[in-house]
Write an enzyme that holds these catalytic residues in place. Sequence first.
Site: not given
Ligand code: GLU
Length: 428
Positions: A117
């Site tokens: 993240k």
């Molecule tokens: N931000 C989204 C999540 O928390 C998607 C992450 C992604 O598609 O890599 O799952």
Amino acid sequence: MTSKHALPSYLNPEDLGPWGVYLEQIDRVTPYLGNLSRWVETLKRPKRILTVDVPIERDDGTIAHYEGYRVQHNLSRGPGKGGVRFHQDVTLSEVMALSAWMTVKNAAVNVPYGGAKGGIRVDPKTLSRNELQRLTRRYTSEISMIIGPNKDIPAPDVNTNEQVMAWMMDSYAMIGGNMSTGVVTGKPISLGGSLGRRDATGRGVFVVGCDAAAKVGMSLEGAKVIVQGFGNVGGVAARMFAEAGSKVVAVQDHKTTVVHSGGLNIPQLLAHVAEVGSVEGFSGAEAFVPREDFWGIDCDILIPAALEQQITAERAQVIRAKIILEGANGPTLPAADDILTDRGVLIVPDVLANAGGVTVSYFEWAQNFSSFFWTEEEINSRLTRIMREAFDAVWQVSQEKKVSMRTATFILACTRVLQAREVRGLYP
Ligand code: GLU
């Protein structure tokens, strides 16, 4: 929150924030991991943390600095995967927790990724479009040594979107001197994005909502739904529940809480938000109520789809929903989890309920590698199948072991991650 864990030195043991919530969830799953529990410490330490300074020239000629992060929590099952958020409250503890929840989520739906993240502590509303572009490009450059289609693949999250992904992809291409569309997902369709990606997280919430309703014998027709957060997740989920005949009786966003006991007109509310940026001032409202009143509103289904740590022990006492679908990441504190579970509320946890987004990110990434694109029907039906299979598997574990759906999801996911860890072995 204080902790008994051996903590990485960069965290304040007196205030662990969301990372403390995650550690507590790992403690709850550890007794169910059998021999794999000897590897559990792996899950309590992110593999790699990168903190970067992101300087930009503001439109007025001054220089501003922002703090950014990319955390790769675990890469045992594949490259890192997870979004990037721009928010004024972003902290390292938060990004660490979000990266760890990605590890669990990706393993829960069995997509071949680890967890990662990123984030920048910035209020993007204070930046012009050009400033936002400069910020995104400089951030991408600062993390470029650890991202890549086979290393770590960012995606949208809170306050980031297709345009931000396009800038990230372009910056990465300029740095490397070649095009690799699979470095980010959630791109515009014109740049190799996938059909169905925009609605995928909300659609996934709806799919598991249907399954959860069936388990408790609830009909979606006429069911009362309340939603916190009306962005890409809450807005889409609200639309799908309304289309299924449910009544969305309250929506809360960052500005206000709008209610209508007969059900809000969701297409009209979405159009209003697209125009003015908030549900504030919606003419189809019955009333606007104080923020805290949202939690006690009479409903069958509650969808927290905003930020983490919203459902506290106090709020858990007043919540009237029979089902909670966690569209947001980390919305429920462990103490609240216990209260709600004791009260018989079925919580479909974030790491399962909101996995639709990353699932279609996986489809996008696979399409980018093959340069062959699928139809929207294909995407939606594969997404539905994956979500339903994951829901079923988690439900079964929760029944067998008599644990909450959250602990059941962690059991399935952590077992997959630690099996990969064990079979790979330690290097050197
Ligand atoms: N931000 C989204 C999540 O928390 C998607 C992450 C992604 O598609 O890599 O799952």
